[in-house]
Structure formats: structure tokens, C-alpha cells
Motif scaffolding. Structure first.
Motif, PDB file in Angstrom:
ATOM      1  N   PRO A   9       6.366   2.773   2.850  1.00  0.00           N
ATOM      2  CA  PRO A   9       6.062   2.630   1.420  1.00  0.00           C
ATOM      3  C   PRO A   9       5.879   3.979   0.738  1.00  0.00           C
ATOM      4  N   LYS A  10       6.245   4.030  -0.509  1.00  0.00           N
ATOM      5  CA  LYS A  10       6.077   5.264  -1.281  1.00  0.00           C
ATOM      6  C   LYS A  10       4.608   5.448  -1.669  1.00  0.00           C
ATOM      7  N   ALA A  11       4.186   6.699  -1.751  1.00  0.00           N
ATOM      8  CA  ALA A  11       2.819   7.003  -2.182  1.00  0.00           C
ATOM      9  C   ALA A  11       2.735   6.811  -3.698  1.00  0.00           C
ATOM     10  N   THR A  12       1.782   6.012  -4.135  1.00  0.00           N
ATOM     11  CA  THR A  12       1.621   5.743  -5.560  1.00  0.00           C
ATOM     12  C   THR A  12       0.328   6.314  -6.128  1.00  0.00           C
ATOM     13  N   THR A  13      -0.619   6.641  -5.261  1.00  0.00           N
ATOM     14  CA  THR A  13      -1.902   7.187  -5.698  1.00  0.00           C
ATOM     15  C   THR A  13      -2.145   8.490  -4.953  1.00  0.00           C
ATOM     16  N   GLU A  14      -2.504   9.526  -5.693  1.00  0.00           N
ATOM     17  CA  GLU A  14      -2.835  10.809  -5.072  1.00  0.00           C
ATOM     18  C   GLU A  14      -4.268  11.178  -5.418  1.00  0.00           C
ATOM     19  N   TRP A  15      -4.885  11.930  -4.515  1.00  0.00           N
ATOM     20  CA  TRP A  15      -6.268  12.351  -4.704  1.00  0.00           C
ATOM     21  C   TRP A  15      -6.451  13.700  -4.030  1.00  0.00           C
ATOM     22  N   THR A  16      -7.215  14.563  -4.665  1.00  0.00           N
ATOM     23  CA  THR A  16      -7.520  15.876  -4.104  1.00  0.00           C
ATOM     24  C   THR A  16      -9.023  15.977  -3.902  1.00  0.00           C
ATOM     25  N   SER A  99      -7.997  19.544  -0.294  1.00  0.00           N
ATOM     26  CA  SER A  99      -7.198  18.704   0.597  1.00  0.00           C
ATOM     27  C   SER A  99      -6.555  17.596  -0.216  1.00  0.00           C
ATOM     28  N   ARG A 100      -5.270  17.361   0.035  1.00  0.00           N
ATOM     29  CA  ARG A 100      -4.546  16.343  -0.719  1.00  0.00           C
ATOM     30  C   ARG A 100      -4.365  15.079   0.132  1.00  0.00           C
ATOM     31  N   TRP A 101      -4.669  13.951  -0.484  1.00  0.00           N
ATOM     32  CA  TRP A 101      -4.512  12.641   0.131  1.00  0.00           C
ATOM     33  C   TRP A 101      -3.623  11.803  -0.781  1.00  0.00           C
ATOM     34  N   ALA A 102      -2.964  10.813  -0.209  1.00  0.00           N
ATOM     35  CA  ALA A 102      -2.149   9.907  -1.017  1.00  0.00           C
ATOM     36  C   ALA A 102      -2.117   8.544  -0.330  1.00  0.00           C
ATOM     37  N   ALA A 103      -1.818   7.518  -1.108  1.00  0.00           N
ATOM     38  CA  ALA A 103      -1.722   6.164  -0.560  1.00  0.00           C
ATOM     39  C   ALA A 103      -0.691   5.370  -1.349  1.00  0.00           C
ATOM     40  N   GLY A 104      -0.161   4.370  -0.694  1.00  0.00           N
ATOM     41  CA  GLY A 104       0.785   3.472  -1.330  1.00  0.00           C
ATOM     42  C   GLY A 104       0.946   2.239  -0.460  1.00  0.00           C
ATOM     43  N   CYS A 105       1.632   1.234  -0.978  1.00  0.00           N
ATOM     44  CA  CYS A 105       1.813   0.028  -0.180  1.00  0.00           C
ATOM     45  C   CYS A 105       3.044  -0.738  -0.640  1.00  0.00           C
ATOM     46  N   ASP A 106       3.503  -1.630   0.221  1.00  0.00           N
ATOM     47  CA  ASP A 106       4.509  -2.615  -0.152  1.00  0.00           C
ATOM     48  C   ASP A 106       3.976  -3.969   0.316  1.00  0.00           C
ATOM     49  N   ASP A 107       4.821  -4.948   0.423  1.00  0.00           N
ATOM     50  CA  ASP A 107       4.359  -6.293   0.771  1.00  0.00           C
ATOM     51  C   ASP A 107       3.809  -6.414   2.179  1.00  0.00           C
ATOM     52  N   THR A 108       4.265  -5.576   3.094  1.00  0.00           N
ATOM     53  CA  THR A 108       3.874  -5.741   4.496  1.00  0.00           C
ATOM     54  C   THR A 108       3.065  -4.595   5.078  1.00  0.00           C
ATOM     55  N   ARG A 109       3.099  -3.432   4.455  1.00  0.00           N
ATOM     56  CA  ARG A 109       2.428  -2.267   5.031  1.00  0.00           C
ATOM     57  C   ARG A 109       1.729  -1.438   3.972  1.00  0.00           C
TER      58      ARG A 109
END
Length: 163
Positions: A9-16, A99-109
Motif C-alpha cells: 500500500p502507498k503511504a498516505t500519512t506522514e509524521w516527523t 525521524s520520519r514515519w509514514a503509514a498507509g493501507c489498502d483493503d487487506t494490508r
């Protein structure tokens, strides 16, 4: 032979991470019910053993009770201190300012990018996701516990995972 490419899945949210995030994440472990259950069980058993040894050696029930209470407090304080130190050491590394973090999701992961690695977790393997201070604690099969900064769960698709 045909086959699709399995894409994460693509990263849709980023956080530092900001200064103080490692400390806040470390203090978040004090909001974990599992820590307190284990702490209560461990200190009760160890303090009871110390008290029973005193009573059996003829010191009496009053001294045994005082030993039990004192040992319980000392062991509990020691266990909390050790837990905080053990949590702070890795938090200091992955949650240092910038430090950079990111998150994303799709239907299964879901995908979580940390400064150390990229994690891809099947939704079916997530046992629970609970807020604990500055972190969301994910329990994932098989017996894995992950502390993820709450800012990464701003996406409504990820918020739906939280218990």
C-alpha cells in the motif's frame, strides 16, 4: 504465465518526530494494562515468598506482613524503572527529533514506514489496536506488539482499526 504485481500500500500519512516524542512514547507504556497485570502478579509472588520465609523462620506474622508490603513496593518500583529504561533505549533511536514515519493501507494490508524499516501487516493478523498515550499499540499475530505514533492513524481507514 500471467500474474499481477503485488504492490504494498502507498503511504498516505506522514509524521516527523519532534523533541520529547521518545519520552512521551516511553511514558505511554505505563498505560498498558498488561504491564500492570504482570507487575501485580510478579510482585505478589516474590513478596509472598519473602514474607513466608520470614514467618517460617520464626519472625512472626507482623514482621512477615511488613516484609510482604515492603518487598511488594520495592519490587514494583524496580520493575517500573526497568520497564521504562528498556522502552526508552529503542524509542530514543527511532523517535529522535526529525525521524520520519509514514503509514498507509489498502483493503487487506497496512503499511508502516519507520526510520528502521517498512512493515507490511495483513489486516487479518491484527489482534487489537488500542490507544496508550502517545502510541497506538498494535497486537499482531504471531505474538508481536508494536507501538506506533498516534499521528499515523489520522487516516479514517486506519482509525477504523482502533478498538
Amino acid at each position: 504465465m500471467t500474474g499481477g504485481v503485488d504492490q504494498i500500500p502507498k503511504a498516505t500519512t506522514e509524521w516527523t518526530a519532534q523533541p520529547g516524542d521518545a519520552r512521551r512514547a516511553t511514558l505511554s507504556i505505563l498505560r498498558q494494562p498488561a504491564l500492570w497485570r504482570r507487575l501485580l502478579a510478579f510482585t505478589t509472588v516474590v513478596a509472598a515468598i519473602a514474607a513466608v520465609v520470614c514467618v517460617v523462620n520464626g519472625s512472626g506474622w507482623v514482621v512477615g506482613s511488613v516484609i510482604f508490603a515492603g518487598a511488594a513496593v520495592v519490587y514494583a518500583a524496580f520493575a517500573v524503572l526497568v520497564s521504562l529504561v528498556c522502552a526508552y533505549v529503542p524509542n530514543r533511536r527511532v523517535l529522535r527529533a526529525g525521524s520520519r514515519w509514514a503509514a498507509g493501507c489498502d483493503d487487506t494490508r497496512i503499511r508502516i514506514d519507520t526510520p528502521a524499516s517498512t512493515l507490511v501487516i495483513d489486516r487479518g493478523n491484527i489482534i487489537s489496536a488500542r490507544p496508550a498515550g502517545a502510541l497506538i499499540v498494535l497486537r499482531v499475530r504471531p505474538k508481536q506488539v508494536l507501538g506506533i505514533p498516534t499521528a499515523l492513524f489520522a487516516d479514517p481507514a486506519l482509525q477504523s482499526l482502533i478498538d
